[in-house]
Each structure stands twice: as C-alpha cells, then as structure tokens.
Scaffold this motif. Structure first.
Motif, PDB file in Angstrom:
ATOM      1  N   ASN A 185      58.151  13.597   1.845  1.00  0.00           N
ATOM      2  CA  ASN A 185      58.437  12.569   0.843  1.00  0.00           C
ATOM      3  C   ASN A 185      59.672  11.782   1.289  1.00  0.00           C
ATOM      4  O   ASN A 185      60.803  12.262   1.196  1.00  0.00           O
ATOM      5  N   ILE A 186      59.448  10.554   1.793  1.00  0.00           N
ATOM      6  CA  ILE A 186      60.570   9.786   2.377  1.00  0.00           C
ATOM      7  C   ILE A 186      61.115   8.718   1.435  1.00  0.00           C
ATOM      8  O   ILE A 186      62.146   8.114   1.709  1.00  0.00           O
ATOM      9  N   GLY A 187      60.405   8.485   0.350  1.00  0.00           N
ATOM     10  CA  GLY A 187      60.874   7.452  -0.581  1.00  0.00           C
ATOM     11  C   GLY A 187      59.817   7.161  -1.618  1.00  0.00           C
ATOM     12  O   GLY A 187      58.909   7.967  -1.830  1.00  0.00           O
ATOM     13  N   GLN A 188      59.939   6.019  -2.247  1.00  0.00           N
ATOM     14  CA  GLN A 188      59.030   5.733  -3.363  1.00  0.00           C
ATOM     15  C   GLN A 188      59.076   4.266  -3.741  1.00  0.00           C
ATOM     16  O   GLN A 188      60.036   3.560  -3.413  1.00  0.00           O
ATOM     17  N   ILE A 189      58.019   3.828  -4.389  1.00  0.00           N
ATOM     18  CA  ILE A 189      58.053   2.528  -5.049  1.00  0.00           C
ATOM     19  C   ILE A 189      58.213   2.795  -6.537  1.00  0.00           C
ATOM     20  O   ILE A 189      57.645   3.753  -7.078  1.00  0.00           O
ATOM     21  N   ASP A 190      59.040   1.971  -7.169  1.00  0.00           N
ATOM     22  CA  ASP A 190      59.354   2.141  -8.585  1.00  0.00           C
ATOM     23  C   ASP A 190      59.092   0.815  -9.286  1.00  0.00           C
ATOM     24  O   ASP A 190      59.594  -0.218  -8.841  1.00  0.00           O
ATOM     25  N   ILE A 191      58.296   0.849 -10.344  1.00  0.00           N
ATOM     26  CA  ILE A 191      58.020  -0.369 -11.105  1.00  0.00           C
ATOM     27  C   ILE A 191      58.302  -0.127 -12.583  1.00  0.00           C
ATOM     28  O   ILE A 191      57.860   0.864 -13.159  1.00  0.00           O
ATOM     29  N   ASP A 192      59.084  -1.043 -13.149  1.00  0.00           N
ATOM     30  CA  ASP A 192      59.391  -1.002 -14.580  1.00  0.00           C
ATOM     31  C   ASP A 192      58.635  -2.130 -15.266  1.00  0.00           C
ATOM     32  O   ASP A 192      58.454  -3.200 -14.687  1.00  0.00           O
ATOM     33  N   SER A 193      58.239  -1.879 -16.504  1.00  0.00           N
ATOM     34  CA  SER A 193      57.561  -2.915 -17.287  1.00  0.00           C
ATOM     35  C   SER A 193      58.243  -3.102 -18.632  1.00  0.00           C
ATOM     36  O   SER A 193      58.733  -2.140 -19.226  1.00  0.00           O
ATOM     37  N   HIS A 194      58.230  -4.331 -19.101  1.00  0.00           N
ATOM     38  CA  HIS A 194      58.745  -4.620 -20.444  1.00  0.00           C
ATOM     39  C   HIS A 194      57.677  -4.370 -21.508  1.00  0.00           C
ATOM     40  O   HIS A 194      57.928  -4.503 -22.698  1.00  0.00           O
ATOM     41  N   LYS A 195      56.466  -4.047 -21.017  1.00  0.00           N
ATOM     42  CA  LYS A 195      55.335  -3.802 -21.902  1.00  0.00           C
ATOM     43  C   LYS A 195      55.119  -2.292 -22.034  1.00  0.00           C
ATOM     44  O   LYS A 195      55.319  -1.556 -21.062  1.00  0.00           O
ATOM     45  N   LYS A 196      54.737  -1.850 -23.216  1.00  0.00           N
ATOM     46  CA  LYS A 196      54.450  -0.431 -23.407  1.00  0.00           C
ATOM     47  C   LYS A 196      53.065  -0.089 -22.843  1.00  0.00           C
ATOM     48  O   LYS A 196      52.116  -0.854 -23.052  1.00  0.00           O
ATOM     49  N   ASP A 197      52.970   1.029 -22.160  1.00  0.00           N
ATOM     50  CA  ASP A 197      51.712   1.552 -21.618  1.00  0.00           C
ATOM     51  C   ASP A 197      50.857   0.498 -20.888  1.00  0.00           C
ATOM     52  O   ASP A 197      49.678   0.322 -21.200  1.00  0.00           O
ATOM     53  N   PRO A 198      51.434  -0.184 -19.892  1.00  0.00           N
ATOM     54  CA  PRO A 198      50.707  -1.280 -19.245  1.00  0.00           C
ATOM     55  C   PRO A 198      49.916  -0.866 -18.002  1.00  0.00           C
ATOM     56  O   PRO A 198      49.027  -1.598 -17.566  1.00  0.00           O
ATOM     57  N   PHE A 199      50.258   0.287 -17.416  1.00  0.00           N
ATOM     58  CA  PHE A 199      49.733   0.592 -16.084  1.00  0.00           C
ATOM     59  C   PHE A 199      48.337   1.199 -16.156  1.00  0.00           C
ATOM     60  O   PHE A 199      48.107   2.175 -16.867  1.00  0.00           O
ATOM     61  N   THR A 200      47.409   0.601 -15.401  1.00  0.00           N
ATOM     62  CA  THR A 200      46.018   1.043 -15.384  1.00  0.00           C
ATOM     63  C   THR A 200      45.794   2.013 -14.218  1.00  0.00           C
ATOM     64  O   THR A 200      46.634   2.133 -13.317  1.00  0.00           O
ATOM     65  N   ASP A 201      44.633   2.658 -14.248  1.00  0.00           N
ATOM     66  CA  ASP A 201      44.248   3.516 -13.114  1.00  0.00           C
ATOM     67  C   ASP A 201      44.172   2.693 -11.837  1.00  0.00           C
ATOM     68  O   ASP A 201      44.492   3.174 -10.753  1.00  0.00           O
ATOM     69  N   GLU A 202      43.720   1.434 -11.968  1.00  0.00           N
ATOM     70  CA  GLU A 202      43.626   0.541 -10.805  1.00  0.00           C
ATOM     71  C   GLU A 202      45.011   0.272 -10.218  1.00  0.00           C
ATOM     72  O   GLU A 202      45.179   0.227  -8.997  1.00  0.00           O
ATOM     73  N   ASP A 203      45.988   0.070 -11.100  1.00  0.00           N
ATOM     74  CA  ASP A 203      47.367  -0.156 -10.629  1.00  0.00           C
ATOM     75  C   ASP A 203      47.835   1.053  -9.824  1.00  0.00           C
ATOM     76  O   ASP A 203      48.408   0.932  -8.743  1.00  0.00           O
ATOM     77  N   ARG A 204      47.595   2.212 -10.404  1.00  0.00           N
ATOM     78  CA  ARG A 204      48.011   3.454  -9.752  1.00  0.00           C
ATOM     79  C   ARG A 204      47.342   3.603  -8.385  1.00  0.00           C
ATOM     80  O   ARG A 204      48.007   3.911  -7.398  1.00  0.00           O
ATOM     81  N   GLU A 205      46.033   3.324  -8.347  1.00  0.00           N
ATOM     82  CA  GLU A 205      45.301   3.420  -7.073  1.00  0.00           C
ATOM     83  C   GLU A 205      45.818   2.423  -6.053  1.00  0.00           C
ATOM     84  O   GLU A 205      45.985   2.748  -4.876  1.00  0.00           O
ATOM     85  N   LEU A 206      46.085   1.210  -6.496  1.00  0.00           N
ATOM     86  CA  LEU A 206      46.616   0.176  -5.595  1.00  0.00           C
ATOM     87  C   LEU A 206      47.960   0.615  -5.019  1.00  0.00           C
ATOM     88  O   LEU A 206      48.196   0.534  -3.814  1.00  0.00           O
ATOM     89  N   LEU A 207      48.823   1.107  -5.886  1.00  0.00           N
ATOM     90  CA  LEU A 207      50.164   1.486  -5.439  1.00  0.00           C
ATOM     91  C   LEU A 207      50.126   2.719  -4.534  1.00  0.00           C
ATOM     92  O   LEU A 207      50.893   2.806  -3.563  1.00  0.00           O
ATOM     93  N   GLU A 208      49.218   3.632  -4.828  1.00  0.00           N
ATOM     94  CA  GLU A 208      49.093   4.815  -3.964  1.00  0.00           C
ATOM     95  C   GLU A 208      48.543   4.422  -2.593  1.00  0.00           C
ATOM     96  O   GLU A 208      48.983   4.930  -1.556  1.00  0.00           O
ATOM     97  N   TRP A 209      47.591   3.482  -2.593  1.00  0.00           N
ATOM     98  CA  TRP A 209      47.069   2.960  -1.320  1.00  0.00           C
ATOM     99  C   TRP A 209      48.204   2.276  -0.545  1.00  0.00           C
ATOM    100  O   TRP A 209      48.380   2.514   0.651  1.00  0.00           O
ATOM    101  N   LEU A 210      48.963   1.439  -1.248  1.00  0.00           N
ATOM    102  CA  LEU A 210      50.080   0.715  -0.618  1.00  0.00           C
ATOM    103  C   LEU A 210      51.077   1.689   0.013  1.00  0.00           C
ATOM    104  O   LEU A 210      51.502   1.506   1.163  1.00  0.00           O
ATOM    105  N   CYS A 211      51.429   2.726  -0.729  1.00  0.00           N
ATOM    106  CA  CYS A 211      52.414   3.693  -0.208  1.00  0.00           C
ATOM    107  C   CYS A 211      51.864   4.450   1.000  1.00  0.00           C
ATOM    108  O   CYS A 211      52.616   4.761   1.930  1.00  0.00           O
ATOM    109  N   ALA A 212      50.551   4.708   0.999  1.00  0.00           N
ATOM    110  CA  ALA A 212      49.929   5.373   2.154  1.00  0.00           C
ATOM    111  C   ALA A 212      49.985   4.453   3.373  1.00  0.00           C
ATOM    112  O   ALA A 212      50.254   4.895   4.505  1.00  0.00           O
TER     113      ALA A 212
END
Ligand code: SME
Length: 137
Positions: A104-131
């Motif tokens: 584990n060398i680091g991470q991407i961190d995203i904050d939102s001003h909206k409550k409960d905004p992150f979708t499964d697609e967002d998570r998949e995109l970000l996990e793909w990006l980090c890979a």
C-alpha cells in the motif's frame, strides 16, 4: 515515496479531470506513504487547502485505509468517530488505496459536499484508476 516531477504532473491532471467530470467530487487528491514512516503525506490535489498535510497511519479515513488496504466509502462523514475534517462543507468521502506489488503506497481521496453520492461505478472507476497508477508509480 514521493512521485517524480513527471508523475506529479500526471497526478495533477487526473485530479483536475475527475474534478471537472464529477460535480459531486469537491476535493480530489492523493496521499502517499512517507518513506519508511508510518504516515501519509499530501500529494497533488484540487480543492480547498487542507490542514491535513501529514496523516499518521490509523488516523481519519485516510489513515485507516493506509492500514486496511481496502477502499473505504463513507456516505456520511459526521457519523464517523475516526474522521479528520478538512472542510465543514464535506459530507461524504471515498478513499481508495494504491497497491503496488502488494504494498500500500498511497491513496486517492475524494470528498463530496453531497451526502451519500458515491456509486458502485465510481468505486470501480477509482479502483481501476489506482490499479493503473500502481503501474507507473
Ligand atoms: N477526511 C480525511 C482527511 C483528509 S481530507 O479529507 C483532504 C480523513 O478523515 O482521513
């Protein structure tokens, strides 16, 4: 380790692209493990200036991901006990680890001003990006 100059520019571009593409991504940035130390240091980001330039392992959402090695989706940050507030506007957060060769060398961190905004697609995109990022870091 801190990424090279060239890599830093790429990470900056990624922050800007994500920030432009998703209206509910209101702070987008990277943290990296600080050498051999059990702490994260702030890397490139887009969004409000943060006091949290160094985060000890275990502290906050980011520090927890540094030790869990797993994506942490937080629909409502104010329900978290172990949370480091950057901005009072922030309502939700997602942190995805960057795992290179099993480390584990680091991470991407995203904050939102909206409550409960992150979708499964967002998570998949970000996990793909980090890979993908793990290959160039
Ligand atoms: N909220 C994070 C701290 C980093 S800021 O969001 C940029 C946390 O709890 O670890």
């Amino acid at each position: 380790e801190s990424p090279s100059h060239n890599t830093t520019e790429k990470l900056e571009k990624i922050c800007h692209l994500l920030d432009q593409e998703f209206d509910y991504f209101n702070w987008t940035g990277f943290y990296f493990k600080n050498g051999d130390k059990e702490e994260l240091v702030l890397g490139p980001y887009v969004g409000a200036v943060t006091d949290h330039t160094v985060i000890p392992f275990g502290k906050g959402i980011c520090g927890q991901v540094a030790v869990s090695n797993e994506t942490f989706v937080v629909p409502d940050v104010w329900e978290q006990d172990n949370y480091l507030a950057c901005s009072l506007e922030t309502k939700a957060e997602i942190v995805v680890p960057i795992i290179k060769d099993g480390v584990n060398i680091g991470q991407i961190d995203i904050d939102s001003h909206k409550k409960d905004p992150f979708t499964d697609e967002d998570r998949e995109l970000l996990e793909w990006l980090c890979a993908e990022l793990a290959k160039i870091l």
